[in-house]
Design a protein around this motif. Structure first.
Motif, PDB file in Angstrom:
ATOM      1  N   GLY A   1       0.780  -1.244   0.000  1.00  0.00           N
ATOM      2  CA  GLY A   1       0.000   0.000   0.000  1.00  0.00           C
ATOM      3  C   GLY A   1       0.802   1.280   0.000  1.00  0.00           C
ATOM      4  N   ASN A   2       2.135   1.180  -0.039  1.00  0.00           N
ATOM      5  CA  ASN A   2       2.921   2.398   0.106  1.00  0.00           C
ATOM      6  C   ASN A   2       3.173   3.155  -1.199  1.00  0.00           C
ATOM      7  OD1 ASN A   2       4.788  -0.029  -0.144  1.00  0.00           O
ATOM      8  ND2 ASN A   2       6.213   1.618  -0.597  1.00  0.00           N
ATOM      9  N   ARG A   3       2.800   2.562  -2.344  1.00  0.00           N
ATOM     10  CA  ARG A   3       3.038   3.275  -3.604  1.00  0.00           C
ATOM     11  C   ARG A   3       2.081   2.785  -4.694  1.00  0.00           C
ATOM     12  NH1 ARG A   3       8.466   0.467  -6.226  1.00  0.00           N
ATOM     13  NH2 ARG A   3       7.543  -1.587  -6.405  1.00  0.00           N
ATOM     14  N   GLY A   4       2.086   3.499  -5.800  1.00  0.00           N
ATOM     15  CA  GLY A   4       1.348   3.083  -6.990  1.00  0.00           C
ATOM     16  C   GLY A   4      -0.138   2.859  -6.758  1.00  0.00           C
ATOM     17  N   ILE A   5      -0.656   1.780  -7.344  1.00  0.00           N
ATOM     18  CA  ILE A   5      -2.089   1.469  -7.232  1.00  0.00           C
ATOM     19  C   ILE A   5      -2.469   1.234  -5.770  1.00  0.00           C
ATOM     20  CG2 ILE A   5      -3.915  -0.176  -7.869  1.00  0.00           C
ATOM     21  CD1 ILE A   5      -2.335  -0.789 -10.427  1.00  0.00           C
ATOM     22  N   GLY A   6      -1.590   0.560  -5.027  1.00  0.00           N
ATOM     23  CA  GLY A   6      -1.880   0.264  -3.621  1.00  0.00           C
ATOM     24  C   GLY A   6      -2.123   1.519  -2.804  1.00  0.00           C
TER      25      GLY A   6
ATOM     26  N   THR B   1       1.878   6.512   4.966  1.00  0.00           N
ATOM     27  CA  THR B   1       0.769   6.594   5.922  1.00  0.00           C
ATOM     28  C   THR B   1       0.654   8.004   6.494  1.00  0.00           C
ATOM     29  OG1 THR B   1       1.086   4.270   6.492  1.00  0.00           O
ATOM     30  CG2 THR B   1      -0.196   5.596   8.039  1.00  0.00           C
ATOM     31  N   GLN B   2       1.797   8.593   6.838  1.00  0.00           N
ATOM     32  CA  GLN B   2       1.794   9.940   7.409  1.00  0.00           C
ATOM     33  C   GLN B   2       1.235  10.965   6.422  1.00  0.00           C
ATOM     34  OE1 GLN B   2       2.430  10.418  10.724  1.00  0.00           O
ATOM     35  NE2 GLN B   2       1.456  12.364  10.214  1.00  0.00           N
ATOM     36  N   ARG B   3       1.594  10.784   5.147  1.00  0.00           N
ATOM     37  CA  ARG B   3       1.113  11.696   4.109  1.00  0.00           C
ATOM     38  C   ARG B   3      -0.418  11.683   4.056  1.00  0.00           C
ATOM     39  NH1 ARG B   3       4.783  10.184   0.387  1.00  0.00           N
ATOM     40  NH2 ARG B   3       3.414   8.995  -0.965  1.00  0.00           N
TER      41      ARG B   3
ATOM     42  N   VAL C   1      -5.937   6.295   8.407  1.00  0.00           N
ATOM     43  CA  VAL C   1      -5.048   5.267   7.875  1.00  0.00           C
ATOM     44  C   VAL C   1      -4.007   4.905   8.932  1.00  0.00           C
ATOM     45  CG1 VAL C   1      -3.355   4.704   6.061  1.00  0.00           C
ATOM     46  CG2 VAL C   1      -5.322   6.145   5.517  1.00  0.00           C
ATOM     47  N   SER C   2      -3.779   3.606   9.109  1.00  0.00           N
ATOM     48  CA  SER C   2      -2.714   3.171  10.019  1.00  0.00           C
ATOM     49  C   SER C   2      -1.767   2.260   9.255  1.00  0.00           C
ATOM     50  CB  SER C   2      -3.296   2.454  11.234  1.00  0.00           C
ATOM     51  OG  SER C   2      -4.024   1.322  10.819  1.00  0.00           O
ATOM     52  N   PHE C   3      -0.530   2.159   9.757  1.00  0.00           N
ATOM     53  CA  PHE C   3       0.487   1.375   9.063  1.00  0.00           C
ATOM     54  C   PHE C   3       0.735   0.045   9.757  1.00  0.00           C
ATOM     55  CE2 PHE C   3       5.107   0.314   8.601  1.00  0.00           C
ATOM     56  CZ  PHE C   3       4.997  -0.176   7.319  1.00  0.00           C
TER      57      PHE C   3
ATOM     58  N   VAL D   1      -8.504   2.290   7.241  1.00  0.00           N
ATOM     59  CA  VAL D   1      -7.647   1.556   6.306  1.00  0.00           C
ATOM     60  C   VAL D   1      -6.293   1.230   6.922  1.00  0.00           C
ATOM     61  CG1 VAL D   1      -6.801   1.434   3.941  1.00  0.00           C
ATOM     62  CG2 VAL D   1      -8.749   2.893   4.464  1.00  0.00           C
ATOM     63  N   ILE D   2      -5.884  -0.013   6.722  1.00  0.00           N
ATOM     64  CA  ILE D   2      -4.567  -0.461   7.160  1.00  0.00           C
ATOM     65  C   ILE D   2      -3.682  -0.547   5.920  1.00  0.00           C
ATOM     66  CG2 ILE D   2      -3.275  -2.311   8.287  1.00  0.00           C
ATOM     67  CD1 ILE D   2      -6.171  -3.123   9.449  1.00  0.00           C
ATOM     68  N   LEU D   3      -2.657   0.281   5.900  1.00  0.00           N
ATOM     69  CA  LEU D   3      -1.698   0.272   4.798  1.00  0.00           C
ATOM     70  C   LEU D   3      -0.605  -0.724   5.180  1.00  0.00           C
ATOM     71  CD1 LEU D   3      -0.158   3.435   3.090  1.00  0.00           C
ATOM     72  CD2 LEU D   3       1.248   1.461   3.674  1.00  0.00           C
ATOM     73  N   ALA D   4      -0.533  -1.841   4.462  1.00  0.00           N
ATOM     74  CA  ALA D   4       0.461  -2.871   4.754  1.00  0.00           C
ATOM     75  C   ALA D   4       1.591  -2.803   3.740  1.00  0.00           C
ATOM     76  CB  ALA D   4      -0.177  -4.255   4.739  1.00  0.00           C
ATOM     77  N   SER D   5       2.815  -2.845   4.257  1.00  0.00           N
ATOM     78  CA  SER D   5       3.984  -2.786   3.396  1.00  0.00           C
ATOM     79  C   SER D   5       5.139  -3.470   4.112  1.00  0.00           C
ATOM     80  CB  SER D   5       4.333  -1.325   3.101  1.00  0.00           C
ATOM     81  OG  SER D   5       5.636  -1.206   2.575  1.00  0.00           O
ATOM     82  N   ARG D   6       6.076  -4.026   3.344  1.00  0.00           N
ATOM     83  CA  ARG D   6       7.212  -4.698   4.006  1.00  0.00           C
ATOM     84  C   ARG D   6       8.307  -3.699   4.370  1.00  0.00           C
ATOM     85  NH1 ARG D   6       9.572  -8.200  -1.060  1.00  0.00           N
ATOM     86  NH2 ARG D   6      10.205  -6.464  -2.348  1.00  0.00           N
TER      87      ARG D   6
END
Length: 235
Positions: free
Chosen positions: A13-18, A46-48, A56-58, A32-37
């Motif tokens: 979820g940190n870039r592009g379509i996600g 997420t902060q943005r 939104v939470s990370f 929304v939970i933004l999941a990223s490795r």
């Protein structure tokens, strides 16, 4: 937490379509939970969105690591007690133009690890949260490259096979799940992202819109389908 508030999770979820999917879900009143490795990029993205007053939470989750996925599912259960929408967006495109049978086998293995097994393990870990409330919407971001007809042409073999397998997984899980839980695959089209390149004709916002309608379909909505721009397409 109010029963009216729905919780959504987007992998990659940190870039592009996600990133666009996270943003649009939050604009539509989802938690929304933004999941990223990648913790750094994930927190930054997420902060943005939080700076725009979006809920939104990370969550750190590496779809190539089963333990990471398992821990993420425990965290979501502990913090929210539910998951209404799961979008499996994380994916890799590692192919050059070489043939499947002559390419470095690690390309195929890495591609399958993320695009197929990653999604499989995420579904396995998170579907109990949906079964608990008898409701869920799972969306697998696939590709037209995963269509059977594409396999008649050489090139991009690892990516094609991974998305073909993902489409198969979508249909099988659809046949197995009970209650008001649906799973569908979507081809977002060729999108201008880090993966798609700058010459792609579509912007992430258009791609997100072509996916998000499946997040809010009613019980009479499709299950086990493959879609582009809201229309069913051939497997």
């Amino acid at each position: 937490m109010s029963k009216d508030i729905k919780v959504a999770l987007v992998t990659g979820g940190n870039r592009g379509i996600g990133y666009e999917l996270v943003k649009q879900l939050a604009l539509n009143s989802f938690k929304v939970i933004l999941a990223s490795r990648d913790p750094e990029k994930g927190h930054e993205s997420t902060q943005r969105l939080k700076d725009s007053n979006l809920d939104v939470s990370f969550l750190v989750m590496d779809v190539n690591n089963q333990e990471s996925i398992h821990q993420a599912a425990i965290t979501v259960n502990d913090q929210y007690g539910r998951l209404d929408v799961l979008i499996n967006n994380a994916g890799v495109y590692l192919d050059e133009s070489e043939n499947l049978v002559t390419m470095d086998t690690s390309i195929l293995e890495k591609t399958m690890a993320t695009n197929f097994f990653g999604v499989y393990h995420v579904i396995r870990s998170f579907i109990p949260l949906m079964e608990k409330q008898g409701y869920g919407r799972i969306i697998n971001v696939s590709s037209e490259y995963g269509a059977m007809s594409e396999l008649s042409y050489p090139g991009v073999g690892a990516y094609k096979i991974s998305k073909f397998a993902l489409n198969g997984l979508t249909r099988l899980v659809a046949a197995e799940i009970k209650g008001d839980i649906t799973i569908n695959a979507v081809d977002p089209g060729w999108v201008s992202t880090d993966m798609g390149g700058s010459s792609a004709p579509r912007i992430p916002k258009q791609a997100a819109e072509s996916i998000l309608w499946l997040a809010t379909i009613g019980p009479e909505g499709p299950n086990g389908g493959f879609f582009r721009d809201g229309k069913r397409i051939d497997w």
